[in-house]
Design an enzyme around this catalytic site. Structure first.
Site, short mmCIF file in Angstrom:
data_model
loop_
_atom_site.label_atom_id
_atom_site.label_comp_id
_atom_site.label_asym_id
_atom_site.label_seq_id
_atom_site.Cartn_x
_atom_site.Cartn_y
_atom_site.Cartn_z
N ASP A 92 -8.74 -6.11 -4.34
CA ASP A 92 -8.35 -4.98 -3.49
C ASP A 92 -9.48 -3.94 -3.48
O ASP A 92 -9.83 -3.41 -4.53
CB ASP A 92 -7.06 -4.38 -4.04
CG ASP A 92 -6.42 -3.38 -3.09
OD1 ASP A 92 -7.16 -2.64 -2.41
OD2 ASP A 92 -5.18 -3.33 -3.03
N ASP A 128 -12.24 -17.36 -16.65
CA ASP A 128 -10.99 -18.11 -16.49
C ASP A 128 -11.19 -19.62 -16.58
O ASP A 128 -10.26 -20.39 -16.37
CB ASP A 128 -10.30 -17.73 -15.17
CG ASP A 128 -11.21 -17.93 -13.97
OD1 ASP A 128 -12.12 -18.79 -14.02
OD2 ASP A 128 -11.03 -17.21 -12.96
N ASP A 167 -15.48 -20.67 -9.45
CA ASP A 167 -15.02 -20.88 -8.08
C ASP A 167 -15.09 -19.61 -7.24
O ASP A 167 -14.52 -19.51 -6.16
CB ASP A 167 -13.58 -21.43 -8.07
CG ASP A 167 -12.61 -20.47 -8.76
OD1 ASP A 167 -13.06 -19.46 -9.35
OD2 ASP A 167 -11.39 -20.71 -8.70
N HIS A 211 -6.85 -6.18 -0.02
CA HIS A 211 -5.79 -5.19 0.12
C HIS A 211 -4.71 -5.72 1.07
O HIS A 211 -4.95 -5.83 2.27
CB HIS A 211 -6.37 -3.88 0.66
CG HIS A 211 -5.40 -2.74 0.64
ND1 HIS A 211 -4.83 -2.27 -0.53
CD2 HIS A 211 -4.86 -2.00 1.64
CE1 HIS A 211 -4.01 -1.27 -0.23
NE2 HIS A 211 -4.00 -1.09 1.07
N SER A 252 0.84 -1.19 0.00
CA SER A 252 0.00 0.00 0.00
C SER A 252 0.88 1.25 0.00
O SER A 252 1.69 1.41 -0.92
CB SER A 252 -0.94 -0.04 1.21
OG SER A 252 -1.97 0.88 1.06
N ASP A 286 -17.30 -14.93 -13.56
CA ASP A 286 -16.49 -16.01 -12.97
C ASP A 286 -16.02 -17.03 -14.01
O ASP A 286 -14.97 -17.65 -13.86
CB ASP A 286 -17.30 -16.70 -11.87
CG ASP A 286 -16.44 -17.54 -10.95
OD1 ASP A 286 -15.20 -17.44 -11.07
OD2 ASP A 286 -16.99 -18.28 -10.12
#
Ligand SMILES: *[C@@H]1O[C@H](CO)[C@@H](O)[C@H](O)[C@H]1NC(C)=O
Ligand SMILES: *[C@@H]1O[C@H](CO)[C@@H](O)[C@H](O)[C@H]1NC(C)=O
Ligand SMILES: *[C@@H]1O[C@H](CO)[C@@H](O)[C@H](O)[C@H]1NC(C)=O
Length: 534
Positions: free
Chosen positions: A404, A261, A265, A444, A189, A258
């Protein structure tokens, strides 16, 4: 008899060396002499000691930490100018010389202000002489910036630079005659931004830099925060979404993206390809949230805007969109829950405008982020020519969590691509010294729904982390620097209560993880990195 004597001698020698370590530690105040650095404390502490920090009673910094290594703890006050100073500590482990003679600098977070004690105890446990510093002011607040340009300079770059210089001098002095072999940095960060600052501005200081979720392009990040405030408005506004409604949006993004890819999942490997359509959540006639968990058109409008980039006056791109599938429970209270983000508020108020009454809610306009003077202090940390880094043979390993909720991961993709174009280097050439790993299912810095644990800054406190330090991002970087073995993937694990429930090897960008089509998706072996776009 002879054996007995030599054993005794050995024992005495070991004991002598040990006593010397403790004594050398105790007398650092008189033996360590560095310009403008005052030793505040130096004591030998054993593993398992509960260190307490009474000076943090009135701020947000850690109040205690339990050590994990036998070490010398050194605390210093380094004066950076006549109106600024940095508090720093060095954790100097007993087994340093036999652990690779490595130096490790840690980073800060938010508007900090706080020493990264968690990362420091882990660094010392792994044998690094580890440094932490307060970045020039105490606590996670921008209030000390008000009319104090030198405190701002410390926050932006100087505290890190100076703490590195003083820290290296202290380590070389303490382990006299041995000498640091390699120097590393790690932070997430704001700490990630500091790592990129080092890569951009003083690359000769580190051999390896581990930069996670870097807050680079910081001025644009402030714009996203401001945009979120104006888009959603305070709770109760027709444009506002509650946290429960955000959870619904979260599910909608998963439902729509979803499969990209190859496996359902709940984890997106490539949110860059995800273009969610929030209109799917619109209420029909006579429906409302209570009856159908649907959204009003003004709310749908807010969501659509949030997932678009911020453009400034004249159409200039200020910052990429927030990636879909943010971690709402993190982002909501800080950015889109209806109160102006503290990060943006404090920076504009105390640093940029020196006006304690400046209020993002009433005073923000696009001029704030579009103005050429917006980066007077160098906070942006977005230099795209890394030739000095390349020339100094410094390795940078950057990664960013793809859920994030505070800093959009698209910011890191953009930076990598911007560097590639600025230097005219294809990814395989750039990857000689700068690698980027998007980490699916990581929020994050820490935690998440996917194989989020990669062994980087702010992650080591998770149970079971230390046992898995061998293939951590930190040690992968060490291997890259010291053995020339560059990481092809980052080993990711989903750790729940100390147990690994799934694993995935995160690919280096621009490669992408693809499900092979069969096999348990919780196993790393069921996935492979595509060579797409390399
Ligand atoms: C360490 O000491 C502090 C202050 O006395 C206390 O609050 C904290 O619980 C202690 N932590 C542990 C793990 O003993
Ligand atoms: C550190 O030194 C500065 C002077 O440079 C001083 O103002 C400050 O009080 C000192 N802090 C501590 C904790 O000693
Ligand atoms: C190494 O970095 C420094 C800045 O820290 C720069 O001045 C120098 O030119 C770099 N060396 C090479 C060989 O690029």
């Amino acid at each position: 008899m002879k054996a007995y004597y030599s054993l005794l001698l050995l024992f005495a020698a070991a004991r002598g060396a040990f006593a010397t370590f403790q004594d050398d530690c105790a007398v650092l105040a008189t033996t360590f002499d560095y310009q403008d650095a005052e030793v505040l404390l130096s004591t030998y502490v054993t593993a398992g000691t509960n260190l307490t920090f009474p000076e943090s009673a009135s701020n947000t910094c850690p109040k205690f930490i339990v050590t994990l290594a036998d070490m010398c703890r050194l605390r210093l006050n380094h004066t950076t100018t006549s109106t600024s100073s940095v508090i720093m500590e060095a954790f100097l482990p007993v087994n340093w010389a036999s652990s690779g003679k490595r130096f490790l600098m840690t980073g800060n977070g938010g508007l900090g202000g706080c020493l990264a004690y968690n990362d420091m105890v882990m660094g010392a446990k792994l044998g690094f002489a580890t440094i932490g510093h307060d970045n020039g002011h105490a606590g996670d607040t921008g209030a000390p910036f008000l009319n104090r340009p030198e405190v701002i300079a410390d926050f932006v770059w100087r505290a890190l630079y100076q703490a590195g210089k003083v820290g290296k001098a202290a380590v070389n002095h303490f382990y006299s005659g041995i000498g640091i072999r390699k120097s590393y940095y790690m932070g997430c960060s704001t700490g990630g931004r500091q790592g990129m600052k080092a890569a951009q501005e003083f690359p000769g200081e580190y051999d390896g830099i581990l930069s996670a979720a870097p807050a680079i392009g910081s001025i644009g990040l402030g714009a996203i925060d401001a945009k979120a405030y104006f888009t959603f408005g305070p709770p109760g506004s027709p444009t506002h979404l509650t946290l429960q409604q955000w959870n619904r949006v979260h599910q909608m993004v998963i439902d729509q993206c979803d499969g990209i890819d190859g496996v359902l999942d709940g984890v997106l490997e490539d949110p860059m390809k995800c273009q969610p359509r929030p209109e799917a959540l619109l209420c029909g006639p006579g429906q409302n949230w209570a009856s159908h968990q649907c959204l009003a058109s003004q709310q749908v409008n807010s969501v659509r805007q949030f997932y678009e980039p911020v453009y400034g006056n004249g159409g200039k791109l200020i910052t990429p969109r927030m990636q879909p599938l943010t971690r709402e429970f993190l982002g909501y209270p800080l950015i889109y829950g209806g109160i102006p983000s503290r990060f943006a508020q404090h920076w504009y108020r105390y640093a940029l405008y020196s006006d304690p009454n400046w209020d993002l809610a009433t005073d923000f306009t696009l001029d704030v982020v579009d103005d050429d003077l917006r980066d007077v202090y160098g906070l942006d940390t977005y230099k795209t020519d890394l030739s000095d880094q390349q020339g100094n043979n410094t390795k940078v390993l950057m990664y960013h969590g793809l859920t994030d909720g505070l800093i959009s991961s698209e910011n890191s993709y953009k930076y990598y691509d911007d560097v590639s174009r600025a230097m005219g280097l294809k990814s395989d050439e750039l990857d000689e010294f700068f690698r980027f790993f998007p980490v699916s299912g990581l929020d994050h810095c820490s935690t998440g729904d996917g194989a989020w644990y990669v062994g980087g800054p702010l992650q080591f406190t998770t149970p079971g982390a230390l046992e898995r330090a061998g293939d951590s991002a930190l040690m992968s970087m060490v291997k890259w620097v010291e053995d020339g073995i560059a990481p092809e993937t980052l080993k990711g694990r989903k750790i729940v209560n100390g147990a690994v429930v799934s694993e995935r090897n995160h690919c280096r960008y621009p490669r992408k993880n693809k499900y092979k089509g069969s096999g348990d998706p919780n196993l790393a072996s069921s996935w492979e990195c595509s060579s797409e776009q390399v």
